[in-house]
Motif scaffolding. Structure first.
Motif, PDB file in Angstrom:
ATOM      1  N   GLN A  15     -17.317  16.664  44.645  1.00 50.24           N
ATOM      2  CA  GLN A  15     -18.500  16.707  43.814  1.00 50.24           C
ATOM      3  C   GLN A  15     -19.280  16.349  45.594  1.00 50.24           C
ATOM      4  O   GLN A  15     -20.669  17.275  45.434  1.00 50.24           O
ATOM      5  CB  GLN A  15     -19.014  15.796  43.325  1.00 50.24           C
ATOM      6  N   SER A  16     -18.854  15.907  46.104  1.00 52.45           N
ATOM      7  CA  SER A  16     -19.868  15.657  47.749  1.00 52.45           C
ATOM      8  C   SER A  16     -19.983  17.050  48.145  1.00 52.45           C
ATOM      9  O   SER A  16     -20.327  17.199  48.869  1.00 52.45           O
ATOM     10  CB  SER A  16     -19.699  14.499  48.584  1.00 52.45           C
ATOM     11  N   GLY A  17     -18.567  17.652  48.379  1.00 52.96           N
ATOM     12  CA  GLY A  17     -18.521  18.879  49.202  1.00 52.96           C
ATOM     13  C   GLY A  17     -19.062  19.886  48.422  1.00 52.96           C
ATOM     14  O   GLY A  17     -20.254  20.953  48.793  1.00 52.96           O
ATOM     15  N   MET A  18     -19.117  20.033  47.164  1.00 47.79           N
ATOM     16  CA  MET A  18     -19.833  21.232  46.216  1.00 47.79           C
ATOM     17  C   MET A  18     -21.169  21.106  46.465  1.00 47.79           C
ATOM     18  O   MET A  18     -22.254  21.854  46.757  1.00 47.79           O
ATOM     19  CB  MET A  18     -19.773  20.888  44.437  1.00 47.79           C
ATOM     20  N   SER A  19     -21.500  19.533  46.487  1.00 42.15           N
ATOM     21  CA  SER A  19     -23.354  19.233  46.643  1.00 42.15           C
ATOM     22  C   SER A  19     -23.673  19.901  48.191  1.00 42.15           C
ATOM     23  O   SER A  19     -24.566  20.580  48.724  1.00 42.15           O
ATOM     24  CB  SER A  19     -23.630  18.426  46.455  1.00 42.15           C
ATOM     25  N   VAL A  20     -22.273  19.804  49.158  1.00 41.03           N
ATOM     26  CA  VAL A  20     -23.130  20.474  50.141  1.00 41.03           C
ATOM     27  C   VAL A  20     -22.981  21.485  50.559  1.00 41.03           C
ATOM     28  O   VAL A  20     -23.964  22.382  50.933  1.00 41.03           O
ATOM     29  CB  VAL A  20     -21.724  19.827  51.297  1.00 41.03           C
ATOM     30  N   LEU A  21     -22.492  22.295  49.985  1.00 38.63           N
ATOM     31  CA  LEU A  21     -22.276  23.670  49.422  1.00 38.63           C
ATOM     32  C   LEU A  21     -23.762  24.368  48.972  1.00 38.63           C
ATOM     33  O   LEU A  21     -24.213  25.069  49.500  1.00 38.63           O
ATOM     34  CB  LEU A  21     -20.711  24.238  48.912  1.00 38.63           C
ATOM     35  N   VAL A  22     -24.528  23.570  48.319  1.00 42.09           N
ATOM     36  CA  VAL A  22     -25.742  23.382  47.363  1.00 42.09           C
ATOM     37  C   VAL A  22     -26.725  23.871  48.144  1.00 42.09           C
ATOM     38  O   VAL A  22     -27.394  24.142  48.366  1.00 42.09           O
ATOM     39  CB  VAL A  22     -25.302  23.505  45.956  1.00 42.09           C
ATOM     40  N   ARG A  23     -26.700  22.724  49.503  1.00 41.27           N
ATOM     41  CA  ARG A  23     -27.585  21.787  49.698  1.00 41.27           C
ATOM     42  C   ARG A  23     -27.947  23.091  51.418  1.00 41.27           C
ATOM     43  O   ARG A  23     -28.873  23.192  51.529  1.00 41.27           O
ATOM     44  CB  ARG A  23     -26.986  20.530  50.345  1.00 41.27           C
ATOM     45  N   GLU A  24     -26.382  23.399  51.353  1.00 42.70           N
ATOM     46  CA  GLU A  24     -26.355  24.464  52.666  1.00 42.70           C
ATOM     47  C   GLU A  24     -27.151  25.768  52.515  1.00 42.70           C
ATOM     48  O   GLU A  24     -28.118  26.405  53.271  1.00 42.70           O
ATOM     49  CB  GLU A  24     -24.878  24.682  53.177  1.00 42.70           C
ATOM     50  N   LEU A  25     -27.012  26.454  50.713  1.00 38.97           N
ATOM     51  CA  LEU A  25     -27.289  27.472  50.468  1.00 38.97           C
ATOM     52  C   LEU A  25     -29.162  27.005  50.048  1.00 38.97           C
ATOM     53  O   LEU A  25     -29.601  28.465  50.690  1.00 38.97           O
ATOM     54  CB  LEU A  25     -27.111  28.036  49.006  1.00 38.97           C
ATOM     55  N   GLU A  26     -29.647  26.179  49.807  1.00 30.33           N
ATOM     56  CA  GLU A  26     -30.749  25.740  49.518  1.00 30.33           C
ATOM     57  C   GLU A  26     -31.540  26.468  50.447  1.00 30.33           C
ATOM     58  O   GLU A  26     -32.498  26.562  51.225  1.00 30.33           O
ATOM     59  CB  GLU A  26     -31.506  24.836  49.134  1.00 30.33           C
ATOM     60  N   ALA A  27     -30.668  25.461  51.812  1.00 31.65           N
ATOM     61  CA  ALA A  27     -31.244  25.191  53.100  1.00 31.65           C
ATOM     62  C   ALA A  27     -31.711  27.099  53.825  1.00 31.65           C
ATOM     63  O   ALA A  27     -32.869  27.223  54.117  1.00 31.65           O
ATOM     64  CB  ALA A  27     -30.752  24.956  54.085  1.00 31.65           C
ATOM     65  N   GLN A  28     -30.896  27.165  53.704  1.00 28.50           N
ATOM     66  CA  GLN A  28     -30.853  28.949  53.812  1.00 28.50           C
ATOM     67  C   GLN A  28     -32.370  29.627  52.965  1.00 28.50           C
ATOM     68  O   GLN A  28     -32.243  30.768  53.977  1.00 28.50           O
ATOM     69  CB  GLN A  28     -29.388  29.257  53.993  1.00 28.50           C
ATOM     70  N   LEU A  29     -31.790  29.954  52.000  1.00 23.92           N
ATOM     71  CA  LEU A  29     -32.628  30.723  51.749  1.00 23.92           C
ATOM     72  C   LEU A  29     -34.843  29.667  51.527  1.00 23.92           C
ATOM     73  O   LEU A  29     -35.458  31.056  51.550  1.00 23.92           O
ATOM     74  CB  LEU A  29     -32.560  30.741  49.685  1.00 23.92           C
ATOM     75  N   GLY A  30     -34.673  27.907  51.927  1.00 23.01           N
ATOM     76  CA  GLY A  30     -35.552  28.058  51.526  1.00 23.01           C
ATOM     77  C   GLY A  30     -36.298  27.617  50.631  1.00 23.01           C
ATOM     78  O   GLY A  30     -37.857  27.160  50.501  1.00 23.01           O
TER      79      GLY A  30
END
Length: 309
Positions: free
Chosen positions: A31-46
């Motif tokens: 679950q923590s790995g999934m959260s990291v992937l989504v946060r990384e995507l959000e960071a790139q999208l802004g």
């Protein structure tokens, strides 16, 4: 921006299940790995894609807008990758080979037919052309492999020895029987000869040995192709020196075969490739088979069943 397909999958699965934990199970990560992937995507999208609560995860306004874009992008990416993969697999099932006319007509067709019994999925295309064009086609990448006895280096081309061949003498069956089974080079120095242009690989070997026994003039009759030379000899125009690669063609004609000795002369047939080109996976297997096949042809000389003088 460096958005990965794994990030897009994490986003789409989370949106589908409205839960990081259930989405993580589908992607086989924590679950923590999934959260990291989504946060990384959000960071790139802004912008944020999800509103997170202790009970569930819901799409934000921007997440709703991004959902169809992510879905389409991932589908297109996977479809493109699948198409390229199929193309790569298909390419590995094709092999293009160029050769001079005699090799293309006499050696490759039966070899390919025999190899097809072992590897019916391999499609081999044969291109018959003259030696200069053959080398150009290898250099340009028009063909995967070339077969030639060319002895000299060529830019961008790697020569791999395939098989050694001998030089033999042929004479018309209708000619006077004045030659024995074994003929010395000195014995043909003053005879009327049919040959190739001086820059032809086999002719270079022939001229080298004739010079050693005192002959410096070119053949009386010059033909571009070995098949034409064989036909001229059959008609009684003169003698010709042939590579044992030409045995299948010689045995179809009314000519006698004679071993050339003092010395026995030989050359090399090369498998030539572009140094910068990656060959199809099937190339190595066909190379090994062709080596054995052509060796079996040239080793038929001198056979007991062959036409003798």
């Amino acid at each position: 921006m460096n958005i990965t397909s794994r990030q897009l999958k994490a986003f789409l699965l989370t949106a589908q299940h409205q839960s990081f934990s259930r989405a993580a199970e589908q992607l086989f990560i924590t679950q923590s790995g999934m959260s990291v992937l989504v946060r990384e995507l959000e960071a790139q999208l802004g912008f944020r894609l999800f509103d997170r609560t202790t009970r569930r995860v819901t799409l934000t306004e921007f997440g709703v807008k991004f959902l169809p874009i992510a879905d389409r992008s991932l589908l297109e990416l996977e479809a493109a990758a699948a198409n390229i993969g199929r193309s790569a697999t298909e390419a590995d099932r094709h092999l293009s080979i160029g050769a001079t006319p005699l090799i293309a007509a006499e050696l490759l067709p039966p070899a390919i037919a025999e190899y097809a019994k072992r590897k019916p999925e391999l499609q081999i295309r044969v291109y018959d052309t003259d030696r200069p064009r053959l080398i150009e086609m290898v250099q340009s990448g028009e063909i995967d492999v070339g077969l030639t006895a060319f002895q000299h280096a060529a830019p961008g081309v790697t020569k791999i020895p395939l098989v050694r061949f001998s030089l033999i003498l042929i004479q018309s069956e209708s000619a006077p029987r004045d030659l024995g089974p074994r003929v010395r080079w000195v014995d043909i120095a003053a005879r009327k000869l049919v040959g190739s242009p001086p820059d032809a690989p086999v002719q270079e070997l022939v001229d080298e040995h004739l010079r050693r026994v005192g002959r410096h003039q070119p053949p009386e009759i010059v033909c571009n192709y070995l098949e034409t030379q064989i036909a001229m000899v059959e008609s009684g125009a003169g003698l010709a020196v042939m590579p044992t690669l030409a045995l299948p063609a010689c045995l179809k004609r009314r000519v006698t075969l004679h071993a050339l000795v003092d010395p026995v002369a030989s050359g090399t047939l090369y498998w030539i490739v572009n140094r910068a080109r990656k060959l199809p996976a099937a190339a190595d297997g066909f190379n090994a088979f062709l080596r054995e096949y052509v060796s079996s042809v040239v080793e038929r000389w001198p056979p007991a069943a062959a036409k003798a003088a």
